[in-house]
Design an enzyme around this catalytic site. Structure first.
Site, mmCIF file in Angstrom:
data_model
loop_
_atom_site.group_PDB
_atom_site.id
_atom_site.type_symbol
_atom_site.label_atom_id
_atom_site.label_comp_id
_atom_site.label_asym_id
_atom_site.label_seq_id
_atom_site.Cartn_x
_atom_site.Cartn_y
_atom_site.Cartn_z
ATOM 1 C CG HIS A 99 116.558 30.752 -26.067
ATOM 2 N ND1 HIS A 99 115.877 31.861 -25.642
ATOM 3 C CD2 HIS A 99 116.692 30.884 -27.408
ATOM 4 C CE1 HIS A 99 115.597 32.630 -26.690
ATOM 5 N NE2 HIS A 99 116.083 32.068 -27.766
ATOM 6 C CB CYS A 100 120.548 33.342 -26.464
ATOM 7 S SG CYS A 100 119.469 32.805 -27.810
ATOM 8 C CB ILE A 101 122.735 35.774 -22.688
ATOM 9 C CG1 ILE A 101 122.103 36.692 -23.735
ATOM 10 C CG2 ILE A 101 123.936 36.476 -22.063
ATOM 11 C CD1 ILE A 101 121.585 37.988 -23.182
ATOM 12 C CG ASP A 140 124.161 31.469 -27.710
ATOM 13 O OD1 ASP A 140 123.654 30.382 -27.363
ATOM 14 O OD2 ASP A 140 123.559 32.297 -28.405
#
Length: 457
Positions: free
Chosen positions: A269-271, A274
């Site tokens: 859910h991030c890398i 973002d």
């Protein structure tokens, strides 16, 4: 009693909006600390599970959930009207990218709509969802102030980026430093006092923009370095050098080097997301980040690269991907989680199916995946006799739960994209970044030496 004093004395009612990997651990920690917490989520099924003491988050056991439930300080609901009773409202809602890789902020806009309808004066509002620098003020502050409220007087507003790393037992919500950036100093102080009840270290920065940028920098740093080492892995294959051995050797330097490891792509859910938020916002200032765009191109292209290597592997066996039976080992985006969001395994499976392969997967944590065509693919059972019938296995997630020696002893060709079989040197195990075939690598080096000898006369 003021909201500030309620926070200090554990008397505040807290509403956590969004009960996923971020919101649920946060809500339970706040309840354990002594606050009365209402978790709000659109999913009625999730709400019912939580109120029965059944967790759907791998890091939270049923026992831990039931322990908090029994205190009477936590309840889950799908009723957003309960916001009206909250002194503190924390939004932990999803902020994905749309089909054009632009930020999808629809969930944040929805939260603001609920705040405009139900929030009482004097409330502290905290956004934890990852977003672009300026979002907290440009969307939440601007829209609330458009109703006649004034930040720092009628409501208090902060951004505090989530730093949850699912399945990480060493660094949790409690011992990972918490960043807080408020619109005013009082906003920051109120949020800091709240988080100090559950976090060992709380770091206050000068504004929500700084806090928002901090989260994006952390994961853009990782994305860029993963892309770099993925390119190095592809380079090392051309040279017939094992990139994993190179990284291990370089890591012995006690300064000036930080190891990153190649793989079949990035997930979670991030890398993957973002950096694109940062790149998107930068374009408003006529700034175009070449590093971010290049890194995204390399990382998102790794599943295609794995398929190209699989073509070579099967060709060596006089086989083709079309009609081959291929088993994917692991579809979660990282080991020991049941989360397949943005997992490169999903793209790999799609590519293999498009090429006509008969694909199954085995993952002890993921029961099924949804394919783009609406089809549901279920994990097969662990059965070594059945696994022997596959033309190839592709290791995509290095779960500790895998029985690596048993899988190795199948003598089915294994394409290891994570160096999970590093303790074995069997000729049917091929590693990403190490040259495709043991014999093939030696043959290529021999041919190269012959060419050099001929050229030198």
């Amino acid at each position: 009693m003021s909201v500030e004093n309620k926070i200090l004395n554990l008397k505040a009612n807290v509403a956590v909006i969004g009960l996923g990997y971020v919101g649920l651990p946060l809500a339970l920690n706040l309840a354990e600390a002594g606050y009365t917490v209402t978790g709000i989520d659109l999913s009625v099924s999730k709400v019912n599970l939580l109120n029965r003491g059944e967790s759907y988050i791998s890091d939270i056991s049923n026992e831990a959930l039931r322990k908090v439930n029994h205190t009477g300080r936590f309840m889950a609901s799908s009723e957003f009207s309960l916001i009206q009773y909250a002194d503190v409202i924390i939004a932990c809602v999803p902020t994905p990218l749309n089909d054009y890789t632009d930020p999808d902020l629809s969930s944040i806009y929805a939260v603001v709509d609920y705040l405009q309808t139900y929030m009482k004066k004097g409330s502290l509002v905290i956004l934890e969802s990852t977003t672009y620098p300026g979002c907290t003020e440009e969307i939440i502050q601007a829209r609330l102030e458009a109703t006649g409220l004034q930040v720092g007087k009628d409501f208090y507003l902060c951004f505090s980026p989530e730093r949850i790393d699912p399945s990480n037992r060493d660094f949790t919500l409690n011992n990972t430093p918490k960043i807080v950036g408020g619109v005013t100093l009082k906003c920051s102080n109120m949020a800091s006092e709240l988080y100090k009840k559950i976090c060992k270290d709380v770091i206050t920065v000068s504004s929500p923009k700084v806090a928002e940028f901090t989260k994006l920098l952390e994961n853009t740093f990782r994305s860029v370095n993963i892309a770099f080492i993925n390119e190095i892995a592809m380079m090392s294959e051309k040279m017939g050098i094992d990139v994993w051995e190179v990284i291990q050797a370089a890591s012995t330097k006690p300064f000036g080097f930080m190891p990153f490891y190649p793989g079949p792509g990035i997930g979670g859910h991030c890398i993957p997301l973002d950096p694109m938020y940062l790149s998107w916002k930068a374009k408003y200032y006529k700034f175009f980040s070449r590093f971010i765009e290049l890194s995204n191109s390399i990382n998102s292209g790794m599943p295609d690269y794995v398929v190209s290597k699989l073509h070579q592997l099967l060709n060596q066996k006089s086989l083709h991907i079309n009609k081959s039976k291929i088993l994917v080992l692991g579809v979660a985006y990282k080991p020991e989680v049941n989360d397949d969001r943005e997992s490169p395994a999903l793209e790999l499976i799609k590519l293999l199916i498009e090429e006509g392969a008969h694909v199954n997967f085995y993952d002890p944590y993921v029961e099924y995946i949804e394919l783009e065509n609406g089809r549901t693919l279920f994990s097969v059972d662990y059965d070594v006799n059945t696994f022997k019938q596959y033309e190839c296995c592709i290791l995509m997630t290095a779960h500790k739960a895998f029985r690596y020696e048993e899988l190795k002893d199948l003598h089915v060709p294994i394409f290891d994209t994570r160096n999970a079989f590093s303790s074995f040197d069997d000729s049917h195990i091929y590693k990403l970044g190490a040259g495709l075939l043991h014999a093939g690598k030696d043959q290529e080096q021999e041919e190269m030496l012959q060419k050099i000898t001929v050229a030198q006369g």
